[in-house]
Design an enzyme around this catalytic site. Sequence first.
Site, PDB file in Angstrom:
ATOM      1  N   GLU A   1      -7.936   4.465   8.746  1.00  0.00           N
ATOM      2  CA  GLU A   1      -6.914   5.727   8.423  1.00  0.00           C
ATOM      3  C   GLU A   1      -7.728   6.857   8.621  1.00  0.00           C
ATOM      4  O   GLU A   1      -6.879   8.021   9.037  1.00  0.00           O
ATOM      5  CB  GLU A   1      -5.891   5.510   7.337  1.00  0.00           C
ATOM      6  CG  GLU A   1      -6.379   5.545   5.988  1.00  0.00           C
ATOM      7  CD  GLU A   1      -5.317   5.338   5.025  1.00  0.00           C
ATOM      8  OE1 GLU A   1      -4.212   5.520   5.384  1.00  0.00           O
ATOM      9  OE2 GLU A   1      -5.713   5.039   3.689  1.00  0.00           O
TER      10      GLU A   1
ATOM     11  N   HIS B   1     -12.057 -19.892  12.368  1.00  0.00           N
ATOM     12  CA  HIS B   1     -10.623 -20.019  13.144  1.00  0.00           C
ATOM     13  C   HIS B   1     -10.365 -19.021  13.895  1.00  0.00           C
ATOM     14  O   HIS B   1      -9.299 -18.787  14.291  1.00  0.00           O
ATOM     15  CB  HIS B   1      -9.529 -20.025  11.913  1.00  0.00           C
ATOM     16  CG  HIS B   1      -9.588 -21.333  11.142  1.00  0.00           C
ATOM     17  ND1 HIS B   1      -9.342 -22.724  11.333  1.00  0.00           N
ATOM     18  CD2 HIS B   1     -10.227 -21.496   9.761  1.00  0.00           C
ATOM     19  CE1 HIS B   1      -9.740 -23.673  10.335  1.00  0.00           C
ATOM     20  NE2 HIS B   1     -10.042 -22.864   9.508  1.00  0.00           N
TER      21      HIS B   1
ATOM     22  N   GLU C   1      -7.501  -3.181   1.659  1.00  0.00           N
ATOM     23  CA  GLU C   1      -7.526  -2.071   1.305  1.00  0.00           C
ATOM     24  C   GLU C   1      -8.733  -1.349   1.755  1.00  0.00           C
ATOM     25  O   GLU C   1      -8.497  -0.057   2.269  1.00  0.00           O
ATOM     26  CB  GLU C   1      -7.404  -2.048   0.014  1.00  0.00           C
ATOM     27  CG  GLU C   1      -7.163  -0.466  -0.857  1.00  0.00           C
ATOM     28  CD  GLU C   1      -6.166   0.393  -0.411  1.00  0.00           C
ATOM     29  OE1 GLU C   1      -6.207   1.642  -0.430  1.00  0.00           O
ATOM     30  OE2 GLU C   1      -5.194  -0.092   0.446  1.00  0.00           O
TER      31      GLU C   1
ATOM     32  N   ARG D   1       2.298  16.021   3.704  1.00  0.00           N
ATOM     33  CA  ARG D   1       3.540  15.398   4.499  1.00  0.00           C
ATOM     34  C   ARG D   1       3.602  15.461   5.753  1.00  0.00           C
ATOM     35  O   ARG D   1       4.715  14.907   6.291  1.00  0.00           O
ATOM     36  CB  ARG D   1       4.840  16.012   3.424  1.00  0.00           C
ATOM     37  CG  ARG D   1       4.955  15.584   2.072  1.00  0.00           C
ATOM     38  CD  ARG D   1       6.085  16.413   1.380  1.00  0.00           C
ATOM     39  NE  ARG D   1       7.396  15.473   2.076  1.00  0.00           N
ATOM     40  CZ  ARG D   1       7.738  14.627   1.194  1.00  0.00           C
ATOM     41  NH1 ARG D   1       7.306  14.185   0.180  1.00  0.00           N
ATOM     42  NH2 ARG D   1       8.959  13.916   1.805  1.00  0.00           N
TER      43      ARG D   1
ATOM     44  N   LYS E   1      -8.344   1.892   4.544  1.00  0.00           N
ATOM     45  CA  LYS E   1      -9.017   2.971   4.101  1.00  0.00           C
ATOM     46  C   LYS E   1      -9.824   3.648   5.214  1.00  0.00           C
ATOM     47  O   LYS E   1      -9.839   5.037   5.851  1.00  0.00           O
ATOM     48  CB  LYS E   1      -9.739   3.259   2.883  1.00  0.00           C
ATOM     49  CG  LYS E   1      -8.940   3.216   1.748  1.00  0.00           C
ATOM     50  CD  LYS E   1      -8.119   4.428   1.477  1.00  0.00           C
ATOM     51  CE  LYS E   1      -7.126   4.180   0.585  1.00  0.00           C
ATOM     52  NZ  LYS E   1      -5.948   3.518   1.379  1.00  0.00           N
TER      53      LYS E   1
ATOM     54  N   TRP F   1       5.927  16.488  10.364  1.00  0.00           N
ATOM     55  CA  TRP F   1       5.343  15.089  10.839  1.00  0.00           C
ATOM     56  C   TRP F   1       6.424  14.644  12.193  1.00  0.00           C
ATOM     57  O   TRP F   1       7.457  14.277  11.762  1.00  0.00           O
ATOM     58  CB  TRP F   1       5.193  14.267  10.053  1.00  0.00           C
ATOM     59  CG  TRP F   1       4.548  12.814  10.147  1.00  0.00           C
ATOM     60  CD1 TRP F   1       3.113  12.722  10.047  1.00  0.00           C
ATOM     61  CD2 TRP F   1       5.025  11.668  10.760  1.00  0.00           C
ATOM     62  NE1 TRP F   1       2.717  11.354  10.602  1.00  0.00           N
ATOM     63  CE2 TRP F   1       3.829  10.742  10.931  1.00  0.00           C
ATOM     64  CE3 TRP F   1       6.338  11.209  10.906  1.00  0.00           C
ATOM     65  CZ2 TRP F   1       4.069   9.674  11.320  1.00  0.00           C
ATOM     66  CZ3 TRP F   1       6.640   9.859  11.453  1.00  0.00           C
ATOM     67  CH2 TRP F   1       5.369   9.162  11.591  1.00  0.00           C
TER      68      TRP F   1
ATOM     69  N   ASN G   1      14.288  17.347   6.999  1.00  0.00           N
ATOM     70  CA  ASN G   1      13.478  16.003   6.980  1.00  0.00           C
ATOM     71  C   ASN G   1      14.438  15.099   6.773  1.00  0.00           C
ATOM     72  O   ASN G   1      15.209  14.988   6.101  1.00  0.00           O
ATOM     73  CB  ASN G   1      12.734  16.160   5.429  1.00  0.00           C
ATOM     74  CG  ASN G   1      11.770  14.930   5.088  1.00  0.00           C
ATOM     75  OD1 ASN G   1      11.407  14.196   6.077  1.00  0.00           O
ATOM     76  ND2 ASN G   1      11.598  14.514   3.765  1.00  0.00           N
ATOM     77  N   GLY G   2      13.922  13.863   7.904  1.00  0.00           N
ATOM     78  CA  GLY G   2      14.679  12.578   8.027  1.00  0.00           C
ATOM     79  C   GLY G   2      14.939  12.501   9.461  1.00  0.00           C
ATOM     80  O   GLY G   2      14.543  12.789  10.316  1.00  0.00           O
TER      81      GLY G   2
ATOM     82  N   CYS H   1       8.257  14.947   6.503  1.00  0.00           N
ATOM     83  CA  CYS H   1       8.038  16.201   6.545  1.00  0.00           C
ATOM     84  C   CYS H   1       8.071  17.237   5.248  1.00  0.00           C
ATOM     85  O   CYS H   1       8.874  16.609   4.216  1.00  0.00           O
ATOM     86  CB  CYS H   1       9.080  17.162   7.479  1.00  0.00           C
ATOM     87  SG  CYS H   1       9.062  16.223   9.158  1.00  0.00           S
TER      88      CYS H   1
ATOM     89  N   LYS I   1       1.731  11.379   4.192  1.00  0.00           N
ATOM     90  CA  LYS I   1       1.772  11.052   3.015  1.00  0.00           C
ATOM     91  C   LYS I   1       2.962  10.072   2.431  1.00  0.00           C
ATOM     92  O   LYS I   1       2.628   8.986   2.077  1.00  0.00           O
ATOM     93  CB  LYS I   1       1.540  12.128   1.793  1.00  0.00           C
ATOM     94  CG  LYS I   1       1.254  11.270   0.383  1.00  0.00           C
ATOM     95  CD  LYS I   1      -0.127  10.913   0.202  1.00  0.00           C
ATOM     96  CE  LYS I   1      -0.552  10.569  -1.277  1.00  0.00           C
ATOM     97  NZ  LYS I   1      -1.658   9.803  -1.143  1.00  0.00           N
TER      98      LYS I   1
END
Length: 610
Positions: free
Chosen positions: A490, A506, A483, A27, A487, A74, A100-101, A2, A605
């Site tokens: 997300e 396989h 990567e 955030r 991208k 968040w 935040n936490g 947050c 983020k």
Amino acid sequence: MCGIIGYIGQKDTQQVLTTGLSKLEYRGYDSVGIAVVNGESVQVEKAKGRLDVLQDKLDQAPLSGNVGIGHTRWATHGEPSNENSHPHTDGNKEFAVVHNGIIENYLDIKRELKQKGYTFISETDSEVISHLFSDLYDGDMLSTIQKVVKRLEGAYALGIVSEHDPDRLYAVRQASPLIIGAGDGETLISSDIPAVLEHTRDIFILEDGEMAVLTKDDVTLLETETGVELNRDLFRADWDMEQAEKNGYDHFMLKEIHEQPTALQKTMTGRFNKEQKSVEFDELQWSTQQVEQWDKITIVACGTAYHAGLIGKHVIEELTRIPVDVEVASEFRYRRPIVNEKTLVIVVSQSGETADTLAALRQSQHLGAQVLAITNVVGSSIAREADKVLLTMAGPEIAVASTKAYTTQVLTFYLLGIYLAERKQSISKEYQDQLLESIAEIPNKMEEILEHSSSIRWYSESIKDANSVFFIGRGVDFPVSLEGSLKLKEISYIHSEAYAAGELKHGTLALIEEGTPIIALITQEEVSEKMLGNIKEVKARGAQVLGIAGEEKMNIWEYVDECCYIPNTLSIMTPLLTVIPLQLISYYTSLALGNDVDKPRNLAKSVTVE
């Protein structure tokens, strides 16, 4: 994760808070709110959704005062809603808190307070803090904060205001980031530097177990438990404010993709001796004896930084012949890793506050390893606690999907690999010269790709309705595929996976059907024939293949449906170029789907909690 902002001064507090929150939305953006003390009472306004929803409410009924706190959320405990939004207050609205936490023992505290008659309106862990203030207030805010904090277990960065002390703003930190901005006739608190740059570049970094008392003219730092005053030097933030703005681009992500050539140049500055063709790290100054004492290197990171670490493994092992493990930080911290004084641990984090990576750092130091941090944020927890630090110099990255932070991390691994190889004398001077010449050319070659970025857009339009997209590669192309897949998923929300191409037989071939989009990276000459064989396998099952290859591989058209070329470079260097088309594909696909490119759903983020 947050975002917290706080302000005390003579400016329009509401405006300062909302502007600061706009710089912190990366955030979290599930809900948002502010509290302002008008000298007599605490006024609160909050809303589910983005900042513009709150702004509409404030336009109708503005809040006035000279001190206040704000929060963009968040969601962790409780769904996004008005009730679960911060700031949280006690029943009488005498105290307001942003947090935040995660408070790990909040259920025990909540049960206790309910038995005392306190009423809760949210599902959050954070609301217990505001009620604790009401329950424990003794007429002095400082001693009350100490009492409250003694009850809390977990991670927290707190901003606190109260009608009982309307001329002060309080901040507390324990395992969640918080900075203090010291301006002229104004002071601020924030989760991150960009939110205060408009007001000041003079920063105090709060550390765990510390608190701050802010007036408009002064900042006092204290040990939270003892109340002992601390002396701390100011840190001067040299980030360019324009880097935190879009500057004509439609989205931060697109801007940050285009900033990569410049960002890489900054990463090289002061470290790349072109005349002597060597790498110099003043931050390290390791001797040959120090390097040779390590019999293993362990890289620990999360998400995109983990993918950078996978490339780092290829590079360091190739150049130094030192064995390298790459670990996901959230797994590393919950097992018994084989790490000791003969291990160099490299932790990688854009923000320098990633909770799992920070825990891995501390665990590694406890086991006797030396820890090197690769991070973008000077003064962050990881930067402060690591034994050595290499800053990537990417500048502020606002979009949730990382681009320039990733490529500067990758470049740092290349430079580090050469630096270590110089000390071990494990590569020839001729090869070292080739590597450095190739690195020096990368920014210009990135520019070449970006100049033709519009040619990628058509491909994004063609895959926007796909159910799944697959990425394949061999050698160092495989981590780049990982990567690229991350991208795409997300920010477009399309299911995508990346596979080492040799693994297709396989099990993965079972997923390929008529029309399945596959993005194949073909830049590693020693395995190119194998890759072409893999492409034939998926084509035989109806896949539509986009190949990404070096310019010399012009015959690729015989094997794929479409092709994107990157400028020629050494095979080991291609990850810095092949990722650019993958970033653009993700960006344009998300755009074609009408998504919020910079703020993908359910993501934030900086992951500062587990």
